[in-house]
Design a protein around this motif. Structure first.
Motif, PDB file in Angstrom:
ATOM      1  N   ALA A  72      17.135  43.295  33.446  1.00  0.00           N
ATOM      2  CA  ALA A  72      16.963  41.866  33.672  1.00  0.00           C
ATOM      3  C   ALA A  72      16.693  41.567  35.136  1.00  0.00           C
ATOM      4  O   ALA A  72      16.111  40.536  35.469  1.00  0.00           O
ATOM      5  CB  ALA A  72      18.205  41.112  33.208  1.00  0.00           C
ATOM      6  N   ASP A  89      15.545  36.129  32.881  1.00  0.00           N
ATOM      7  CA  ASP A  89      15.553  37.353  33.674  1.00  0.00           C
ATOM      8  C   ASP A  89      14.619  37.180  34.869  1.00  0.00           C
ATOM      9  O   ASP A  89      14.080  36.087  35.107  1.00  0.00           O
ATOM     10  CB  ASP A  89      15.188  38.563  32.813  1.00  0.00           C
ATOM     11  CG  ASP A  89      13.756  38.515  32.284  1.00  0.00           C
ATOM     12  OD1 ASP A  89      12.949  37.687  32.753  1.00  0.00           O
ATOM     13  OD2 ASP A  89      13.439  39.326  31.384  1.00  0.00           O
ATOM     14  N   LEU A  95      16.909  34.234  28.128  1.00  0.00           N
ATOM     15  CA  LEU A  95      17.980  35.030  27.543  1.00  0.00           C
ATOM     16  C   LEU A  95      18.694  34.192  26.482  1.00  0.00           C
ATOM     17  O   LEU A  95      18.872  32.976  26.644  1.00  0.00           O
ATOM     18  CB  LEU A  95      18.976  35.483  28.605  1.00  0.00           C
ATOM     19  CG  LEU A  95      18.432  36.317  29.760  1.00  0.00           C
ATOM     20  CD1 LEU A  95      19.586  36.921  30.565  1.00  0.00           C
ATOM     21  CD2 LEU A  95      17.486  37.414  29.281  1.00  0.00           C
ATOM     22  N   VAL A 121      19.811  42.927  26.323  1.00  0.00           N
ATOM     23  CA  VAL A 121      19.534  43.010  27.760  1.00  0.00           C
ATOM     24  C   VAL A 121      20.478  44.037  28.377  1.00  0.00           C
ATOM     25  O   VAL A 121      21.701  43.896  28.273  1.00  0.00           O
ATOM     26  CB  VAL A 121      19.724  41.643  28.431  1.00  0.00           C
ATOM     27  CG1 VAL A 121      19.485  41.765  29.940  1.00  0.00           C
ATOM     28  CG2 VAL A 121      18.781  40.611  27.819  1.00  0.00           C
TER      29      VAL A 121
END
Length: 324
Positions: A72, A89, A95, A121
């Motif tokens: 990320a 990210d 996200l 992630v």
């Protein structure tokens, strides 16, 4: 979509759901399958479907399993018109968090096909934005041994169908996937931290200017009934790909409701249907309950009257706005 920074504090929450097991007009769980004019089985339990049920793509490094190993990097907070502040990210990709996960303790419920549609992630390489408490960031060990980023305990994911910075195609998918706010709560236009919908009971009501008092779920989304279902014996006719457009409302404890008329009136109407596909579905007055994937925000009633068979449901279980 512009980017801004803000501070966030650690917020912890816990919830409990009591699963009821009886079914209207049944001695045991209904094992019939019903019929519906869409016959394909939902992909990965609907995890990988958005809207009308397109399946996830894994054709590029930015999608599907190829995105699992992508760090990320430096997280950012994007200020959106519809949802307020959401976490992205370093590439600007949104996200998300999953309602079926838990934050205390952190645990992911998304594996296998689900993880292809919603790549976890990685915790490695993720850094908090300037001005956001680093203690909000953490990690959870997944079933495959990899470390996944968490925000306030909630595991974080990307959505395979978000193809460019700023995309929010995963918002509301299946009634369980939501963009993450900087606090780890669900993003919303009301303050970017879950808003009023985050404080709603499992089922409650709102006053719709056209339909009157309608039932809404914990996220404030309109709840519907399907006229091809039957309340006695209770049976759902929405199966297979139908569930991609009309996700079931999962069991809600009677104590976690407000304004639902028949939960304590002596009838057996507020019960859970044990579906033959393994899902458990809440009912009101023995009518199975659904939300609509085409509703994108609280107050939407895009499912109203679809096919002449889908109607918003009243707190007494009646179809609202149905032609007489």
């Amino acid at each position: 979509m512009k980017t801004s920074w803000r501070s966030a504090s650690l917020v912890a929450s816990a919830a409990a759901v009591l699963v009821l097991t009886t079914a209207c007009g049944q001695e045991k769980a209904d094992t019939s399958t019903g019929t519906q004019n869409v016959g394909a089985a939902p992909a990965a339990g609907g995890y990988g479907t958005a809207g009308a049920g397109a399946s996830p793509s894994t054709g590029t490094a930015a999608e599907g399993e190829g995105a699992v190993a992508q760090s990320a990097g430096q997280l950012a907070v994007a200020d959106t018109d519809k949802l307020g502040e959401v976490v992205t990210d370093s590439a600007g990709m949104t996200l998300y968090r999953f309602d079926k996960d838990t934050a205390e303790p952190p645990k992911s419920a998304c594996d296998g096909e689900c993880a292809k549609a919603w790549p976890p992630v990685p915790a490695s390489g993720a850094a908090a934005p300037i001005g956001i408490d680093k203690s909000l960031l953490g990690e959870v060990t997944r079933a495959d041994g990899t470390k996944q980023l968490t925000i306030d305990g909630w595991p974080q994911y990307r959505f395979a169908k978000d193809t460019k910075a700023g995309d929010l195609k995963g918002q509301g998918v299946g009634g369980t996937w939501y963009a993450s706010a900087p606090t780890g709560k669900k993003a919303s236009a009301a303050g970017g931290s879950g808003g009023a919908a985050a404080d709603l009971p499992g089922l409650s009501t709102r006053n719709d200017p056209e339909l009157g008092e309608v039932v809404v779920d914990k996220n404030g989304m309109t709840v519907y009934r399907f006229e091809k279902d039957t309340p006695w014996p209770m049976k759902s006719a929405c199966i297979g790909a139908c569930l991609e457009k009309w996700p079931v409302v999962e069991p809600v404890a009677a104590a976690d409701t407000k304004g639902i008329a028949n939960k304590n009136d002596g009838r057996r109407g507020y019960v859970v249907l044990n579906r033959p596909d393994g899902l458990k579905q809440q009912s009101i007055d023995c009518w199975p309950l659904y939300t609509f994937a085409g509703d994108k925000k609280p107050g939407d009633t895009n499912g109203q009257g679809v096919g002449g068979t889908w109607y918003a449901i009243s707190p007494e279980g009646k179809p609202l706005g149905k032609p007489k």
